[in-house]
Design a protein around this motif. Structure first.
Motif, short mmCIF file in Angstrom:
data_model
loop_
_atom_site.label_atom_id
_atom_site.label_comp_id
_atom_site.label_asym_id
_atom_site.label_seq_id
_atom_site.Cartn_x
_atom_site.Cartn_y
_atom_site.Cartn_z
N MET A 7 0.83 -1.21 0.00
CA MET A 7 0.00 0.00 0.00
C MET A 7 0.87 1.26 0.00
SD MET A 7 -3.14 -0.86 -0.21
CE MET A 7 -3.95 0.64 0.23
N THR A 8 2.01 1.21 0.66
CA THR A 8 2.88 2.39 0.74
C THR A 8 3.42 2.79 -0.62
OG1 THR A 8 3.43 1.94 3.03
CG2 THR A 8 4.93 3.37 1.82
N PRO A 9 4.09 1.90 -1.36
CA PRO A 9 4.55 2.34 -2.69
C PRO A 9 3.41 2.65 -3.64
CG PRO A 9 5.02 0.01 -2.38
CD PRO A 9 4.54 0.55 -1.05
N GLY A 10 2.31 1.93 -3.48
CA GLY A 10 1.17 2.21 -4.35
C GLY A 10 0.62 3.60 -4.17
N ARG A 11 0.39 3.97 -2.94
CA ARG A 11 -0.12 5.32 -2.66
C ARG A 11 0.90 6.38 -3.05
NH1 ARG A 11 -2.43 3.76 3.23
NH2 ARG A 11 -4.42 2.89 2.55
N ALA A 15 0.43 9.40 -5.91
CA ALA A 15 0.72 10.79 -5.57
C ALA A 15 1.82 11.36 -6.47
CB ALA A 15 1.11 10.92 -4.11
N MET A 16 2.82 10.54 -6.76
CA MET A 16 3.93 10.99 -7.60
C MET A 16 3.48 11.25 -9.04
SD MET A 16 6.91 8.52 -6.06
CE MET A 16 8.19 9.00 -7.22
N VAL A 17 2.51 10.48 -9.52
CA VAL A 17 1.97 10.74 -10.86
C VAL A 17 1.37 12.14 -10.89
CG1 VAL A 17 0.14 10.12 -12.49
CG2 VAL A 17 1.58 8.34 -11.53
N THR A 18 0.60 12.46 -9.89
CA THR A 18 -0.01 13.79 -9.82
C THR A 18 1.07 14.87 -9.78
OG1 THR A 18 -1.94 12.89 -8.71
CG2 THR A 18 -1.59 15.26 -8.52
N THR A 19 2.10 14.64 -9.00
CA THR A 19 3.21 15.60 -8.92
C THR A 19 3.88 15.75 -10.28
OG1 THR A 19 3.59 15.10 -6.60
CG2 THR A 19 5.42 16.09 -7.81
N ALA A 20 4.18 14.63 -10.93
CA ALA A 20 4.85 14.68 -12.23
C ALA A 20 3.99 15.33 -13.30
CB ALA A 20 5.27 13.28 -12.66
N GLU A 21 2.68 15.16 -13.20
CA GLU A 21 1.80 15.84 -14.15
C GLU A 21 1.93 17.35 -14.02
OE1 GLU A 21 -1.85 12.63 -14.69
OE2 GLU A 21 -1.91 14.01 -12.99
N ALA A 29 7.96 10.75 -12.81
CA ALA A 29 6.96 9.93 -13.49
C ALA A 29 7.42 8.48 -13.60
CB ALA A 29 6.64 10.50 -14.87
N GLU A 30 8.70 8.29 -13.94
CA GLU A 30 9.23 6.93 -14.05
C GLU A 30 9.24 6.22 -12.70
OE1 GLU A 30 12.17 7.37 -17.89
OE2 GLU A 30 12.95 7.93 -15.92
N ALA A 31 9.59 6.95 -11.66
CA ALA A 31 9.58 6.38 -10.31
C ALA A 31 8.15 6.04 -9.89
CB ALA A 31 10.22 7.34 -9.31
N ALA A 32 7.22 6.90 -10.23
CA ALA A 32 5.82 6.66 -9.91
C ALA A 32 5.33 5.39 -10.59
CB ALA A 32 4.96 7.84 -10.34
N LEU A 33 5.65 5.24 -11.85
CA LEU A 33 5.24 4.04 -12.59
C LEU A 33 5.82 2.79 -11.94
CD1 LEU A 33 3.93 2.56 -14.93
CD2 LEU A 33 5.91 3.18 -16.34
N ALA A 34 7.07 2.83 -11.57
CA ALA A 34 7.70 1.67 -10.92
C ALA A 34 7.01 1.33 -9.59
CB ALA A 34 9.18 1.95 -10.68
N PRO A 60 -2.36 2.71 -16.69
CA PRO A 60 -2.43 3.43 -17.97
C PRO A 60 -2.11 4.92 -17.83
CG PRO A 60 -4.29 1.94 -17.78
CD PRO A 60 -3.58 1.95 -16.44
N ARG A 61 -2.59 5.53 -16.78
CA ARG A 61 -2.31 6.96 -16.55
C ARG A 61 -0.82 7.19 -16.36
NH1 ARG A 61 -3.83 9.93 -10.98
NH2 ARG A 61 -2.95 11.97 -11.42
N ALA A 62 -0.19 6.34 -15.55
CA ALA A 62 1.24 6.49 -15.29
C ALA A 62 2.05 6.21 -16.55
CB ALA A 62 1.67 5.56 -14.16
N ARG A 63 1.69 5.17 -17.29
CA ARG A 63 2.42 4.84 -18.52
C ARG A 63 2.27 5.94 -19.56
NH1 ARG A 63 0.31 -1.23 -18.13
NH2 ARG A 63 2.05 -2.10 -16.95
N ALA A 64 1.07 6.47 -19.68
CA ALA A 64 0.84 7.55 -20.65
C ALA A 64 1.66 8.78 -20.30
CB ALA A 64 -0.64 7.89 -20.73
N LEU A 65 1.74 9.08 -19.02
CA LEU A 65 2.52 10.24 -18.59
C LEU A 65 4.00 10.05 -18.91
CD1 LEU A 65 2.78 12.96 -17.15
CD2 LEU A 65 2.92 11.68 -14.98
#
Length: 72
Positions: A7-11, A15-21, A29-34, A60-65
């Motif tokens: 749950m920790t890396p998932g959450r 959050a990191m996807v939103t930051t990278a956006e 973004a790459e770290a978020a996807l991982a 899909p959102r993370a990969r697209a970013l």
């Protein structure tokens, strides 16, 4: 406890996807996807369908970013 751990890396990944956006930082973004991939794999391996589905839905959102920021 793998589910609690995942749950920790998932959450964090979501959050990191939103930051990278907002920042346009490819490394974030790459770290978020991982992180999201890790959470998804752990949840799926543990047989926790609802959480595995949630993180699968975030991929899909993370990969697209990542693709967009890489210029693909």
């Amino acid at each position: 406890m793998p589910l609690d751990w995942a749950m920790t890396p998932g959450r964090m990944g979501v959050a990191m996807v939103t930051t990278a956006e907002g920042t346009g930082e490819l490394a974030v973004a790459e770290a978020a996807l991982a992180e999201i991939e890790t959470a998804h794999a752990t949840m799926a391996a543990a047989g926790h369908g609802p959480f595995a589905s949630y993180y699968e839905g975030q991929l899909p959102r993370a990969r697209a970013l990542v693709a967009r920021l890489r210029g693909a």
